[in-house]
Structure formats: C-alpha cells, structure tokens
Design an enzyme around this catalytic site. Structure first.
Site, PDB file in Angstrom:
ATOM      1  N   SER A 203     -28.854  91.298  82.092  1.00  0.00           N
ATOM      2  CA  SER A 203     -29.863  91.141  81.042  1.00  0.00           C
ATOM      3  C   SER A 203     -30.916  92.232  81.177  1.00  0.00           C
ATOM      4  CB  SER A 203     -30.458  89.736  81.084  1.00  0.00           C
ATOM      5  OG  SER A 203     -31.214  89.451  79.938  1.00  0.00           O
ATOM      6  N   GLU A 326     -23.244  85.432  73.738  1.00  0.00           N
ATOM      7  CA  GLU A 326     -24.552  85.699  74.338  1.00  0.00           C
ATOM      8  C   GLU A 326     -25.674  84.825  73.781  1.00  0.00           C
ATOM      9  OE1 GLU A 326     -25.292  87.659  76.828  1.00  0.00           O
ATOM     10  OE2 GLU A 326     -23.745  89.210  76.975  1.00  0.00           O
ATOM     11  N   HIS A 427     -25.188  83.727  77.325  1.00  0.00           N
ATOM     12  CA  HIS A 427     -25.938  84.690  78.121  1.00  0.00           C
ATOM     13  C   HIS A 427     -26.198  84.127  79.520  1.00  0.00           C
ATOM     14  CE1 HIS A 427     -28.454  88.223  78.554  1.00  0.00           C
ATOM     15  NE2 HIS A 427     -29.470  87.484  78.969  1.00  0.00           N
TER      16      HIS A 427
END
Length: 523
Positions: A203, A326, A427
């Site tokens: 990330s 995600e 995610h």
C-alpha cells in the site's frame, strides 16, 4: 563471513540475549526459537522540538548494552479500526526505530536482507503490528528481516515547506532512507549482507518503494524491490501540497505567520487537526489523499510515474502487483480513503478531468467504457481499484521492464469467509500470506468458514517466491510451483496467485486497453 552476534548469559534473571555492536552502541535482543529478535533499535534521534519537520539525524550513542526487547513509540496518528495494535503500545516522537529478525545459527556466507515498509495511507500504521512479525519469514528463508517504523501523517507526509523555509518535505521518505543507511552500515553484525538488500512494502509502503526507485539518493541502498498494491501515482506537486498545508493551518486556527509555532504545539493538537484533515479531503475530493510524497525537486526530482516512463528508475529487479478486489475492504470499513460509491467515483472522474488537461471527455468515455456497471456498487469498486492500484502498478511494470527484470502478479486468493463477506481478495488481505502470520487480529474471522489448509499452502508458495527473489533475484519457488516468467509489456505476463497459481497473459486486458499507456494520477 560468519554471523557475528554473540550470546551473552546472565543479563537478566532467567534469560539469554544476543548482542550486536552497532554504530551507536551495543544492542541486546532475545531468542525466539532459532530466530534472534531485536525490537525498537533506534536509527534516528527523537524528532522533537526543532527536529520536528526536519530531516532525521543519527541517534545519540550510548555506553554499555541497550536492551531492545520492546517496540518503540508509534508515530503519532489517529488510530482507527484498520490498524489493530496492542493496547500497551504508546505514541511519541521518538519513533525512528526498527526491528530485526535474524537466524541465530552461524553461517559461512552473509544472509540476504529484506527491509519492510508498512502501509497505512501515509498516515496510519506501525512496524509494531503483529502481522509484520518477520520471524517466520526469516526462519523459512534463512534471511535477515528488518521492519522500519517511520514518521507518518502531519509529521511525515504533510509538506509544510511552503509555510516556512526551515521545514522539509518528504520526511517519511527521508526516515526510510536513514533506515536503509543504517542497514548498510550495521546489518553485517546481524549476519546480513549489505550488498543484497530487498526493499519491500505494501500500500503506501509500496508507494514509498516506487518513489524510492526514482529517488537519486536511494541508489545503491537496495538491490531488489517488491511493491504490493502501490498507489504509485498518488504523489503531489508543490502547488497542491501548499494548498493542503494552508488548510492544515486553518484547522489549527493559525495564520501563515505563525507557522514556526508548529514545532512547539503539543503533539496531541498536531495529530488531532491532521486527523480532521485526513478525513475531510477524501470526502470532499474523492480519490485524493491529504498526505503523500511530494515532488520537491530534491529527494523526488519529478513525478515517479513520469520518471519510470522516461527510463529513470533504478536498475534493480522488481516484483509488482495488486489484489483482485482492492477496494472492497474500504467499503467494509466505511473508510473515506477510497471512493467506493457510484456518486463518489463520478466526482473523482469529474475532478480529474478538470485538473488534468490531457483527460479529455473522449478519454474519460474510453475509460468508463470498461465499466458497464459503473452506476452500481460493484462497478464503482472496480473503477476505484483500477484508478488507485491496478493501473499504476501496470504502468510501473511496463516502464521498468524496459531495462530491468520485472515480474507482475495479481493476488486472487480469498478464504470462504472473505468471499461470503464480499471482501474477496481485498486490499491488504495478502499480508498474512506474505509473512505467514494468520490470526493476528482479535476475533479474526478469516477461517470461520474454513480454508486454513489452502491458505497455508498459498502462503508457503508466496513466501518461497519472495524469499527466492531476495536470495537469487528470481522469484522461483523451487518446490514444483508454477514457473513465473518475467513481465513483457507486449504480453503483460502475470502470475495469478490463488489456490492453484496460473500464468496469464494480460488478465486485465479490457481495462488496460481502456486506460491506455499514458499514466493518469488522481492526486
């Protein structure tokens, strides 16, 4: 070269502790089975007083042996449900520290080193999170793992240099560089090879990896890179950073002439106003964050995605990829960080068209043509996923592969519970697979409907690929796993990670075609 740390006995009532000499002094860790662990080793001085909003400086040296048995202070932030940490951890500006996990057995050769940058939208997280424990990775691959804690949010990624010339931008990146320099100068004492360092992150941590891949000062500090779900286009120009800085002062009820007073404000006030800012901007401007790396003309001489496409990224092997779903996690947590509704996505597209002259109405139409369900939640989630993560990773892979070995992946695996909850491969769901650490959340629902055996197998393959890459520069899991050929822009060859891995040429072909090869940023 043999592992050089020693085991001293009698330093406490009932234990033993490995001791290593560093450039600042001797540090003592503890043994956890075959792995020696050090927590909270300082690589920078406390960033208090006049050091606030300034580049990191080396820690003061100490005499004797420093016990490094507990995590240091978490970078000040407004914690949320997305960052689970132990309740006994504290926040503070003495937050420039790192953890080391190293095999305790001797070795004739120095071991590969893997340096981890945690994620958290540039404003959340810590190297103290249990999911980032590097013990299993170190033991499985006979490598040295380093987890870096660095400044976040207002202290690390809010560029206030437009308010006062003494404030420095990109402090979080500068902290990471200081940590990499510490690794270069000290990791041999822990049995690691300073000439074989893999920088990996997820990330915003992966966004830092892609940024550092284009930062001249980072040259030579790492030799391979892994970027898991990088928001590689989320980088500000100085004009945008200045607008955000002025809004931050407004939230503090301060004028620009009072900017220097920021170094004396109680840290609680600094963090509280930043928390308001970090929620406010993505709500008012979907698709944008309030804190991010900044093109400062120094550390970052240009937008990283532009530098990639001009062939100016460091010549190191790269693994890069994203998760299939995600955006789903942001919907689940009702997080404002990403737009996950049709209305929010439409606002994002409208604002992007207004801010980017190259985004004509025709090009917007081409992009949206790939999302026939854009008026529904699933279409909005898909668009948000691609704008923030999928396409930036694709553009980086295309460009970097022109001069360096590159491998692309898409992580598709999800347990039955995550599929039932409509999270899928959301995610950050690959993180427990990366480190082999399942069950680090309180009341973890991951396996409520089963799937542990399959997840453990997927994790084993992923860890072995990452470890082979760190050791040899090629992500070949030498266990009969599917061969993972390098990325070629003409084919977009991608390893799809699932219960059974498979190699697919351009699994997101329609999306890639609609977006095109010219990078678009929404920051």
């Amino acid at each position: 070269m043999s592992t050089r740390f020693e085991i001293e006995r009698g330093w406490d009532a009932d234990g033993t502790g490995p001791i290593v000499q560093t450039t600042s002094g001797r540090v003592r860790g503890f043994l956890d089975g075959p792995i020696a662990t050090w927590r909270g080793i300082p690589y920078g001085a406390p960033v208090t007083g006049t050091r606030r909003f300034r580049p990191p400086t080396p820690p003061e040296s100490w005499d004797g042996v420093r016990d490094c048995l507990r995590f240091g202070a978490i970078s000040p932030q407004t914690m949320g449900a997305m960052v689970p940490v132990d309740s006994d951890l504290r926040m503070g500006e003495d937050c420039l520290w790192l953890n080391v996990w190293a095999p305790s057995g001797s070795s004739d050769e120095p071991r590969p080193v893997m340096v981890w940058l945690h994620g958290g939208a540039y404003c959340l997280g810590t190297a103290a999170q249990a999911i980032y424990d590097g013990r299993k990775l170190a033991e499985t691959g006979d490598v040295v793992v380093v987890g870096v804690n660095y400044r976040l949010g207002a202290l690390g990624f809010l560029d206030l240099s437009s308010l006062f010339h003494g404030f420095t931008p990109n402090l979080g990146l500068r902290d990471q560089l200081a940590a990499l320099e510490w690794v270069r100068d000290n990791i041999a004492g822990f049995g690691g090879d300073p000439d074989n360092v893999t920088l990996f992150g997820q990330s915003s941590g992966a966004g830092c990896v892609t940024a550092l891949l284009t930062a001249p000062r980072a040259a030579g500090l790492f030799h391979r890179a892994i970027a898991q779900s990088p928001p590689a286009t989320t980088v500000f120009g100085q004009q945008r950073a200045a607008i955000v800085a002025r809004r931050y002062l407004e939230l503090l009820d301060m004028s620009t002439t009072q900017a220097l007073d920021l170094i004396d404000l109680p840290i609680e006030r600094v963090v509280r106003a930043a928390g308001v800012l970090f929620d406010e901007i993505p709500l008012e401007e979907p698709g944008r964050l309030a804190a991010a790396p900044v093109v400062d003309g120094d550390l970052l001489p240009g937008y990283p995605i532009d530098l990639f496409q001009r062939g100016r990224s460091h010549r190191v092997p790269l693994i890069i990829g994203t998760n299939k779903d995600e955006a789903s996690l942001f919907r689940l947590f009702r997080s404002p960080i990403m737009p996950v509704t049709p209305d929010a996505v439409n606002i994002m597209l409208r604002d992007a068209a207004g801010n980017h002259p190259d985004l004509s109405a025709e090009r917007i139409a081409e992009i949206t043509s790939a999302y026939p369900d854009l008026g529904k939640a699933r279409g909005a989630l898909a668009m948000s996923t691609d704008a923030a993560f999928r396409m930036p990773a694709h553009w980086v892979a295309d460009a970097h592969a022109s001069h360096s070995m590159t491998w692309a992946y898409r992580f598709d695996h999800a347990t039955p519970m995550l599929r039932a909850a409509r999270v899928g491969a959301g995610h950050a769901t690959e993180l427990p697979y990366t480190f082999g650490n399942f069950g680090t959340l309180n009341h973890d629902p991951t396996f409520w409907l089963g799937g542990r055996k399959q997840a453990t197998e997927v994790s084993g393959r992923m860890m072995r690929r990452w470890l082979a890459f760190a050791t040899h520069g090629v992500p070949a899991a030498l266990d009969g796993s599917k061969h993972w050929p390098p990325y070629r822009p003409s084919k977009c060859t991608t390893l799809v990670m699932d219960t059974v891995d498979r190699v697919v040429d351009n699994p997101d072909h329609d999306v890639h075609t609609a977006w095109g090869d010219q990078a678009v940023g929404f920051s």
